[in-house]
Scaffold this motif. Structure first.
Motif, mmCIF file in Angstrom:
data_model
loop_
_atom_site.group_PDB
_atom_site.id
_atom_site.type_symbol
_atom_site.label_atom_id
_atom_site.label_comp_id
_atom_site.label_asym_id
_atom_site.label_seq_id
_atom_site.Cartn_x
_atom_site.Cartn_y
_atom_site.Cartn_z
ATOM 1 N N ASP A 19 73.212 55.349 24.266
ATOM 2 C CA ASP A 19 72.143 55.455 25.250
ATOM 3 C C ASP A 19 72.759 55.464 26.636
ATOM 4 O OD1 ASP A 19 69.459 55.282 23.848
ATOM 5 O OD2 ASP A 19 70.537 53.639 22.901
ATOM 6 N N ARG A 20 72.244 56.329 27.512
ATOM 7 C CA ARG A 20 72.721 56.492 28.899
ATOM 8 C C ARG A 20 74.129 57.113 28.977
ATOM 9 N NH1 ARG A 20 69.217 57.155 31.921
ATOM 10 N NH2 ARG A 20 70.237 56.325 33.759
ATOM 11 N N LEU A 61 60.337 51.841 18.727
ATOM 12 C CA LEU A 61 61.343 51.740 19.785
ATOM 13 C C LEU A 61 60.796 51.005 21.009
ATOM 14 C CD1 LEU A 61 62.964 55.290 19.544
ATOM 15 C CD2 LEU A 61 64.036 53.102 18.940
ATOM 16 N N ALA A 62 59.508 51.168 21.248
ATOM 17 C CA ALA A 62 58.869 50.491 22.383
ATOM 18 C C ALA A 62 58.504 49.047 22.055
ATOM 19 C CB ALA A 62 57.629 51.271 22.809
ATOM 20 N N GLY A 147 72.007 52.990 36.072
ATOM 21 C CA GLY A 147 70.572 52.865 36.320
ATOM 22 C C GLY A 147 69.891 51.970 35.306
ATOM 23 N N GLY A 148 70.703 51.249 34.527
ATOM 24 C CA GLY A 148 70.119 50.306 33.568
ATOM 25 C C GLY A 148 69.470 51.023 32.399
ATOM 26 N N TYR A 149 69.010 50.262 31.495
ATOM 27 C CA TYR A 149 68.340 50.806 30.325
ATOM 28 C C TYR A 149 66.831 50.835 30.548
ATOM 29 C CZ TYR A 149 72.661 50.052 27.614
ATOM 30 O OH TYR A 149 73.935 50.090 27.129
ATOM 31 N N GLY A 150 66.162 51.607 29.734
ATOM 32 C CA GLY A 150 64.711 51.769 29.891
ATOM 33 C C GLY A 150 63.863 50.722 29.187
ATOM 34 N N GLU A 155 68.537 49.139 23.514
ATOM 35 C CA GLU A 155 69.237 49.247 24.788
ATOM 36 C C GLU A 155 69.807 47.911 25.256
ATOM 37 O OE1 GLU A 155 66.235 51.342 27.016
ATOM 38 O OE2 GLU A 155 66.804 53.260 26.147
ATOM 39 N N ARG A 156 70.791 47.418 24.494
ATOM 40 C CA ARG A 156 71.491 46.171 24.818
ATOM 41 C C ARG A 156 72.976 46.420 24.614
ATOM 42 N NH1 ARG A 156 70.570 43.057 20.728
ATOM 43 N NH2 ARG A 156 69.248 44.509 19.587
#
Ligand code: DGP
Ligand code: NA
Ligand code: NA
Length: 210
Positions: A19-20, A61-62, A147-150, A155-156
């Motif tokens: 991710d990212r 995922l959310a 920009g960090g994770y969403g 996302e860790r």
């Protein structure tokens, strides 16, 4: 006209990475480059959140739903299976597909939870085999700084480190590792070259399965 393919089939080009790692922006850039070359191309992504299976994945995922690890694994796989026949007809019709994530995400993310690799790979067998897998290599810590994770489930940093280890063990001859920490334009240039070579080389090759 099947667009730049001189009658050959399209290429199945997959982008993978944490991710990212820059996959989505690089996929978009590659897509517009190939379109500009007059090449018949489509951009796809997995999970495809628009299907009914994809909506279940998206809710998971959310963190809006809870699912057993094996259950969600099979849903991600089913989400690829439900697109297989369309994928095949596009490729045979001469359209190149640039796909943001595929079976390798399926295996790496689930194996990072501790599931058996062989079990994770099994439902992917029979999906179309990519002609080229581009792995955007970015350190998990660096990716997290972007920009960090969403806020989605995986996302860790600690989890992404395990995902990276599994990705590394999945590399095969179709993989090209690109240093995703290089400037965006440099990465873009490397992807263009890899994609153009792949498209011309696979025109007369048969599609195969994983
Ligand atoms: P994306 O839409 O590319 O941000 O992907 C959403 C998240 O789901 C991301 O953390 C990667 C993960 N993911 C993608 N495909 C799979 C899969 O097949 N299995 C599992 N377990 N995770 C996946
Ligand atoms: Na994500
Ligand atoms: Na992405």
């Amino acid at each position: 006209d099947n667009g730049g393919g001189k009658g050959g089939r399209g290429a199945l080009i997959v982008l993978e990475g944490l991710d990212r790692s820059g996959k989505s922006s690089q996929s978009a850039r590659l897509l517009s480059f190939l379109e500009g070359k007059g090449c018949a191309t489509e951009g796809w992504r997995f999970p495809d959140r628009d299907t009914s299976v994809g909506k279940m994945i998206s809710a998971y995922l959310a963190n809006e739903s809870q699912l057993d690890d094996r259950t969600i694994h099979l849903l991600f796989s089913a989400n690829r299976w439900e697109k297989r026949s369309l994928m095949e007809s596009k490729l045979l019709g001469g359209t190149t597909l640039v796909v943001d994530r595929y079976s390798y995400s399926g295996v790496a993310f689930s194996a990072a939870k501790g599931l058996d690799i062989g079990w994770c790979k099994a439902p992917e067998v029979g999906l179309l085999a990519p002609d080229l897998v581009i792995y955007l290599d970015v350190q998990p810590e660096k990716a997290a700084e972007r920009g960090g994770y969403g806020g989605e489930r995986y996302e860790r940093v600690e989890f992404q480190k395990r995902v990276a280890e599994h990705y590394h063990s999945l590399r095969d001859s179709t993989w090209k590792v690109v240093d995703g920490s290089l400037p965006m334009e440099t990465v873009e240039e490397q992807l263009r070259e890899l994609a153009m070579n792949c498209i011309s080389e696979c025109q007369d090759k048969q599609l195969t399965n994983l």
